[in-house]
Motif scaffolding. Structure first.
Motif, short mmCIF file in Angstrom:
data_model
loop_
_atom_site.label_atom_id
_atom_site.label_comp_id
_atom_site.label_asym_id
_atom_site.label_seq_id
_atom_site.Cartn_x
_atom_site.Cartn_y
_atom_site.Cartn_z
N GLY A 198 7.31 4.67 8.78
CA GLY A 198 7.86 3.31 8.78
C GLY A 198 6.84 2.29 9.26
O GLY A 198 6.07 2.53 10.19
N ILE A 199 6.90 1.13 8.64
CA ILE A 199 6.00 0.04 9.00
C ILE A 199 6.49 -0.64 10.29
O ILE A 199 5.69 -1.03 11.14
N THR A 200 7.80 -0.72 10.45
CA THR A 200 8.34 -1.26 11.70
C THR A 200 8.00 -0.30 12.85
O THR A 200 7.63 -0.72 13.96
N ARG A 201 8.11 0.99 12.58
CA ARG A 201 7.76 2.01 13.58
C ARG A 201 6.31 1.83 14.03
O ARG A 201 6.02 1.79 15.23
N ARG A 232 20.72 17.92 5.65
CA ARG A 232 19.31 18.00 6.04
C ARG A 232 18.54 16.93 5.29
O ARG A 232 18.92 16.57 4.16
N ARG A 233 17.44 16.45 5.91
CA ARG A 233 16.57 15.49 5.24
C ARG A 233 15.80 16.20 4.14
O ARG A 233 15.46 17.39 4.29
N ASN A 234 15.47 15.48 3.05
CA ASN A 234 14.52 16.00 2.06
C ASN A 234 13.30 16.53 2.79
O ASN A 234 12.71 15.80 3.60
N GLN A 292 0.84 -1.21 0.00
CA GLN A 292 0.00 0.00 0.00
C GLN A 292 0.87 1.25 0.00
O GLN A 292 0.55 2.25 -0.65
N ARG A 293 1.97 1.22 0.74
CA ARG A 293 2.88 2.37 0.74
C ARG A 293 3.49 2.55 -0.66
O ARG A 293 3.66 3.66 -1.14
N MET A 294 3.80 1.43 -1.30
CA MET A 294 4.35 1.50 -2.65
C MET A 294 3.32 2.08 -3.62
O MET A 294 3.67 2.86 -4.52
N GLY A 339 14.80 10.06 -4.19
CA GLY A 339 14.89 10.62 -2.84
C GLY A 339 16.00 9.99 -2.02
O GLY A 339 16.52 10.59 -1.07
N TYR A 340 16.40 8.78 -2.39
CA TYR A 340 17.41 8.06 -1.62
C TYR A 340 18.82 8.59 -1.82
O TYR A 340 19.74 8.25 -1.07
N VAL A 341 19.01 9.50 -2.80
CA VAL A 341 20.32 10.15 -2.94
C VAL A 341 20.64 10.91 -1.66
O VAL A 341 21.78 10.92 -1.18
N VAL A 368 14.72 13.84 12.89
CA VAL A 368 13.85 13.43 11.79
C VAL A 368 13.84 11.90 11.71
O VAL A 368 12.83 11.26 12.02
N GLU A 369 14.94 11.32 11.30
CA GLU A 369 15.08 9.86 11.17
C GLU A 369 16.52 9.58 10.78
O GLU A 369 17.32 10.52 10.64
N CYS A 370 16.86 8.32 10.58
CA CYS A 370 18.19 7.97 10.08
C CYS A 370 18.09 7.76 8.57
O CYS A 370 17.04 7.93 7.97
N GLY A 385 13.64 -0.54 11.40
CA GLY A 385 13.28 -0.56 9.99
C GLY A 385 13.15 -2.02 9.57
O GLY A 385 13.56 -2.91 10.32
N THR A 386 12.62 -2.24 8.41
CA THR A 386 12.42 -3.59 7.93
C THR A 386 13.73 -4.38 7.95
O THR A 386 13.78 -5.52 8.38
N SER A 387 14.79 -3.73 7.46
CA SER A 387 16.07 -4.42 7.41
C SER A 387 16.78 -4.38 8.75
O SER A 387 17.31 -5.39 9.22
N LEU A 393 8.14 9.11 0.87
CA LEU A 393 7.78 7.76 0.40
C LEU A 393 9.04 7.16 -0.18
O LEU A 393 10.06 7.82 -0.24
N LYS A 394 8.94 5.94 -0.63
CA LYS A 394 10.16 5.30 -1.10
C LYS A 394 10.38 5.55 -2.59
O LYS A 394 10.44 4.62 -3.41
N LEU A 395 10.51 6.84 -2.92
CA LEU A 395 10.76 7.24 -4.31
C LEU A 395 12.27 7.11 -4.55
O LEU A 395 13.07 7.58 -3.73
N1 PMP Z 1 13.16 5.71 7.06
C1 PMP Z 1 13.71 5.51 5.85
C2 PMP Z 1 14.29 6.66 5.12
C3 PMP Z 1 13.75 4.21 5.30
O1 PMP Z 1 14.30 4.00 4.10
C4 PMP Z 1 13.22 3.14 6.05
C5 PMP Z 1 13.27 1.74 5.49
N2 PMP Z 1 12.17 1.47 4.68
C6 PMP Z 1 12.63 3.40 7.29
C7 PMP Z 1 12.62 4.70 7.78
C8 PMP Z 1 11.95 2.31 8.07
O2 PMP Z 1 10.76 1.97 7.39
P1 PMP Z 1 10.16 0.48 7.45
O3 PMP Z 1 10.04 0.15 8.89
O4 PMP Z 1 8.85 0.62 6.78
O5 PMP Z 1 11.11 -0.39 6.74
#
Ligand code: PMP
Length: 310
Positions: free
Chosen positions: A231-234, A161-163, A79-81, A176-178, A205-207, A263-265, A171-173
Motif C-alpha cells: 500500500g502507498i498509504t502504508r 483466505r487472501r489470494n 508505477q504500481r499500475m 483478484g478483487y473477487v 495479511v490485510e483487510c 488506504g487511499t480511500s 497488485l491491483k489486478l
Molecule cells: N490492500 C488492498 C487489497 C487494497 O485494495 C488497498 C487499496 N488500494 C490497500 C491495501 C491500500 O493501498 P493504498 O494505500 O495504496 O491505497
C-alpha cells in the motif's frame, strides 16, 4: 457506516465514501479523449468483463491550502499500475496516464476527488491468451470528501483466505478483487464494517482494501505479509512514524493498544473492534489522522514532493 458503500455506476472496489456523484455530467478520459461518462461505451465481448483481465488504481486528490488541488503520490500509484500491466504483458504509458489524470480532474473541476484509472483488455477473442487483444485505458474522477476519523471501524476476521501471492501477484489486478468482494460481503452480512484476512498460520495479511497497523506501548508496527498489497498509504505512514514493518500474528494484534487500517480511500481509519475485542480511544491514531490530513492538503512543505498539483 462502511468504508465501502457503493456508488451507482462507478463503484471503486476499495471504496469511495461520501457523495453520490451526478454520473451523467461526469467527464472521463477514454483512449485519448475526454468525453462524458454516459457516452463511453464498451462491447459486451470485452475480455476484462469476462475474466477480470485488467488493472486499476485508486488515487485521491485534495483541495490544498493554497486554494488549488493536488493528487497525492500520483507517480507511485501509476508505477504500481505499470507493474500490474506488466504482469499481463500490457503496455502502460505512465506519462500518458498522468496527463489523463490531470485532464479529467480539470474537465470535472474536481478538487477533493477519487480517481480511478483502469487498463483493460478489450476485444479480439475470448481465449485466455491476451497477447492479440485490444488494450484500453480510461481515467475517471468522482467528487469525494474526506471523512478522516469520523467512524471507527469494526473488523471481523474473515473465514476467507487472501489470494496467495504465489497464485496472484498482490497488485491491483481486476480479477483478484473477487476475493475482497466475497470477504467483504461475508463480513457485512454479519454486521461488520470490514473483513480482515488472516493466513493459515495465524498471521494477519490485510483487510479487503486496507493495510493494517498496530500501536503497542507507543510504538507503531506495520503489518507485513507477502500476500498483502504494498500500500502507498502504508508506505507513507511507515515513513511518517518510523514504524517497524514485520509479520504480526493475530494474537499480537488483539493484544495491541490501538489498531488502525489505512488506504487511499480509507486514509487512516481507527479500529473500534476486531470481532469481540473492543479497542478504547486511540490517541496516537487520532494524531496520525490529523498529520496525514495536513500533508495531503499541502500544509507541510517538507512533504510537498508527494503532491502533484492539478
Ligand atoms: N490492500 C488492498 C487489497 C487494497 O485494495 C488497498 C487499496 N488500494 C490497500 C491495501 C491500500 O493501498 P493504498 O494505500 O495504496 O491505497
Amino acid at each position: 457506516m462502511s468504508l465501502n458503500p457503493e456508488i451507482p455506476d462507478l463503484a471503486p472496489a476499495e471504496a469511495p465514501r461520501g457523495e453520490t456523484a451526478a454520473i451523467e455530467t461526469l467527464q472521463l478520459w477514454f483512449d485519448g479523449e475526454v468525453m462524458s461518462h454516459e457516452s463511453a461505451r464498451v462491447p459486451l465481448t470485452t475480455h476484462a468483463l469476462h475474466y477480470g483481465s485488467g488493472v486499476f488504481e485508486g488515487i485521491r486528490s485534495y483541495a490544498t491550502v493554497d486554494g488549488g488541488a493536488a493528487v497525492f503520490r500520483l507517480p507511485e500509484h501509476l508505477q504500481r499500475m505499470r507493474l500490474g500491466a506488466a504482469a499481463f504483458g500490457a503496455d502502460f504509458d505512465v506519462v500518458l496516464a498522468q496527463e489523463a489524470t490531470l485532464q479529467v480532474l480539470r474537465a470535472n473541476h474536481h478538487r477533493d476527488a477519487y480517481i480511478r484509472p483502469l487498463l483493460w483488455f478489450g476485444t479480439g477473442g475470448l481465449a485466455l491468451d491476451v497477447g492479440s487483444l485490444t488494450q484500453h485505458l480510461m481515467v475517471a474522477s468522482l467528487p469525494w470528501k474526506s471523512h478522516l476519523g469520523e467512524h471507527r471501524q469494526r473488523l471481523s476476521v474473515s473465514p476467507f483466505r487472501r489470494n496467495r501471492s504465489a497464485a496472484l501477484p498482490p497488485l491491483k489486478l481486476c480479477g483478484g478483487y473477487v476475493n475482497s468482494i466475497l470477504a467483504k460481503r461475508e463480513a457485512s452480512a454479519r454486521g461488520f464494517d470490514e473483513a480482515m484476512f488472516v493466513d493459515d498460520d495465524g498471521f494477519v495479511v490485510e483487510c479487503s482494501a486496507e493495510n493494517v497497523f498496530l500501536v503497542k506501548a507507543g510504538r507503531v508496527t506495520a503489518v507485513e505479509h507477502a500476500d498483502a498489497l504494498p500500500g502507498i498509504t502504508r508506505a507513507t505512514l511507515v515513513e511518517l512514524t518510523g514504524a517497524q514493518s514485520r509479520p504480526v500474528a493475530l494474537d499480537e494484534l488483539l493484544d495491541a493498544d490501538e489498531v488502525f487500517v489505512c488506504g487511499t480511500s480509507a486514509e487512516v481509519a481507527s479500529v473500534a473492534a476486531i470481532d469481540g475485542r473492543e479497542f478504547a480511544a486511540a490517541p496516537l491514531t487520532r494524531e496520525l489522522q490529523a498529520h496525514y490530513a495536513g500533508i495531503v492538503r499541502g500544509r507541510e512543505s517538507r512533504f510537498s514532493s508527494w503532491l502533484t498539483h492539478v
